[in-house]
Design a protein around this motif. Structure first.
Motif, PDB file in Angstrom:
ATOM      1  N   UNK A   4      -1.372  -7.315  -8.074  1.00 33.37           N
ATOM      2  CA  UNK A   4      -0.020  -6.774  -8.162  1.00 33.37           C
ATOM      3  C   UNK A   4       0.630  -6.733  -6.787  1.00 33.37           C
ATOM      4  N   UNK A   5      -0.172  -6.417  -5.757  1.00 29.91           N
ATOM      5  CA  UNK A   5       0.361  -6.323  -4.397  1.00 29.91           C
ATOM      6  C   UNK A   5      -0.734  -6.704  -3.407  1.00 29.91           C
ATOM      7  N   UNK A   6      -0.336  -7.234  -2.266  1.00 28.31           N
ATOM      8  CA  UNK A   6      -1.291  -7.622  -1.237  1.00 28.31           C
ATOM      9  C   UNK A   6      -1.559  -6.446  -0.295  1.00 28.31           C
ATOM     10  N   UNK A   7      -2.835  -6.249   0.017  1.00 29.20           N
ATOM     11  CA  UNK A   7      -3.208  -5.227   0.983  1.00 29.20           C
ATOM     12  C   UNK A   7      -3.207  -5.821   2.385  1.00 29.20           C
TER      13      UNK A   7
ATOM     14  N   UNK B 159      -6.237  -7.747  -2.364  1.00 24.67           N
ATOM     15  CA  UNK B 159      -5.066  -7.458  -3.188  1.00 24.67           C
ATOM     16  C   UNK B 159      -5.362  -6.258  -4.093  1.00 24.67           C
ATOM     17  N   UNK B 160      -4.302  -5.531  -4.427  1.00 30.56           N
ATOM     18  CA  UNK B 160      -4.422  -4.424  -5.368  1.00 30.56           C
ATOM     19  C   UNK B 160      -4.303  -4.933  -6.797  1.00 30.56           C
ATOM     20  N   UNK B 161      -5.209  -4.481  -7.650  1.00 27.22           N
ATOM     21  CA  UNK B 161      -5.072  -4.747  -9.074  1.00 27.22           C
ATOM     22  C   UNK B 161      -4.013  -3.801  -9.642  1.00 27.22           C
ATOM     23  N   UNK B 162      -3.680  -3.987 -10.897  1.00 24.33           N
ATOM     24  CA  UNK B 162      -2.702  -3.080 -11.522  1.00 24.33           C
ATOM     25  C   UNK B 162      -3.243  -1.657 -11.554  1.00 24.33           C
ATOM     26  N   UNK B 163      -4.545  -1.524 -11.761  1.00 24.30           N
ATOM     27  CA  UNK B 163      -5.171  -0.193 -11.745  1.00 24.30           C
ATOM     28  C   UNK B 163      -5.083   0.408 -10.344  1.00 24.30           C
TER      29      UNK B 163
ATOM     30  N   UNK C 163       1.637   4.150  -6.909  1.00 25.79           N
ATOM     31  CA  UNK C 163       2.644   4.703  -7.815  1.00 25.79           C
ATOM     32  C   UNK C 163       2.716   6.226  -7.637  1.00 25.79           C
ATOM     33  N   UNK C 164       3.699   6.873  -8.233  1.00 35.06           N
ATOM     34  CA  UNK C 164       3.775   8.350  -8.143  1.00 35.06           C
ATOM     35  C   UNK C 164       2.539   9.076  -8.673  1.00 35.06           C
ATOM     36  N   UNK C 165       1.729   8.363  -9.470  1.00 31.99           N
ATOM     37  CA  UNK C 165       0.497   8.967  -9.982  1.00 31.99           C
ATOM     38  C   UNK C 165      -0.441   9.379  -8.850  1.00 31.99           C
ATOM     39  N   UNK C 166      -0.305   8.746  -7.674  1.00 33.64           N
ATOM     40  CA  UNK C 166      -1.199   9.068  -6.551  1.00 33.64           C
ATOM     41  C   UNK C 166      -1.088  10.537  -6.148  1.00 33.64           C
ATOM     42  N   UNK C 167       0.097  11.139  -6.311  1.00 34.49           N
ATOM     43  CA  UNK C 167       0.265  12.547  -5.944  1.00 34.49           C
ATOM     44  C   UNK C 167      -0.498  13.454  -6.896  1.00 34.49           C
TER      45      UNK C 167
END
Length: 259
Positions: free
Chosen positions: A60-63, A68-72, A79-83
């Motif tokens: 989904x995104x490059x580190x 790279x980051x997976x969708x998970x 995402x806001x879920x990190x908070x």
């Protein structure tokens, strides 16, 4: 004279029984804490493995580089879920564990503790993305040696450490507030100061909590309430577990090598 010898002998037997019981109690504390720590790091390692890939097709995104980051991984780190994940263990300590202590038997409280350890693994799993595996292992070893020494001091010292408690708790609250503020400020100098103070505060808490666990057992063993003593051992394991994990995290910020 014979009666006095009998009383003295009985007192010696009772003292020996308390010593044996205390050793068993402390073994349970350290054993429960060790299993919880193992669960945390295995969960963190597994979750980090699901979060990062070297295949750009499923990313989904490059580190950085070929990571790279997976969708998970994106969901829990970007995402806001990190908070929610970041503060979930803190909320659990304040609201979940106390309720479990009141309503569940000792075996149930122990399972709740292991569940909390897995949740903590989710919360700190980003360390396996940010830091090299070698530096994580090195800091874990340093933390383990320091923790063992500090806990031994707390167990063997004749000095009363209870006066440190309120001071150290105030320090933890100050650290929490400063850490939240620095999330938005992103000050490296402030982050360095927080890490230094964090190591010192949780080092002190390790000795303090160990002595408190020992003294609590000695005060309550005469009641014979094995269910309460079982819960006290799990609560002691939780306190020492938090001391270890926090000391590890602050040392990792100071000594860890980043990917």
């Amino acid at each position: 004279m014979a009666q006095f010898d009998t009383i003295r002998s009985a007192a010696g037997v009772r003292s020996a029984e308390i010593d044996v019981g205390l050793r068993a109690h402390m073994n349970k504390v350290y054993g429960t804490m060790s299993v919880g720590t193992l669960i945390t790091f295995l969960a963190a390692w597994a979750i980090a493995g699901l979060s990062v890939t070297s295949d750009p097709a499923g990313a989904v995104a490059q580190l950085s580089g070929d990571s790279y980051l997976t969708s998970f991984g994106y969901a829990i780190y970007a995402s806001p879920l990190k908070w929610v994940i970041m503060f979930a263990p803190l909320a659990f300590i304040f609201f979940g564990f106390g309720a479990a202590m009141k309503r569940l038997p000792a075996a149930g409280v122990q399972l709740v503790f292991y569940g909390f350890a897995a949740l903590m693994g989710l919360s700190i799993s980003s360390i396996f993305v940010v830091f090299t595996g070698e530096s994580i292992a090195q800091v874990f070893l340093v933390t383990s040696i320091a923790f063992a020494g500090l806990s031994l001091v707390g167990y063997t010292t004749k000095k009363d450490l209870s006066g440190m408690g309120s001071f150290l708790i105030m320090g933890v609250i100050g650290l929490l507030v400063a850490s939240v503020v620095n999330i938005f400020m992103q000050s490296s100098a402030m982050g360095f100061a927080i890490s230094i103070l964090g190591v010192l505060i949780f080092a002190g808490l390790t000795a303090y909590d160990t002595q408190k666990i020992k003294n609590t057992y000695l005060e309550m063993v005469h009641t014979g309430d094995q269910e309460w003593l079982g819960k006290a051992a799990i609560m002691g394991a939780l306190n020492l577990y938090l001391d270890f994990i926090n000391m590890f995290m602050f040392l990792l910020q100071l000594l860890g090598n980043r990917e």
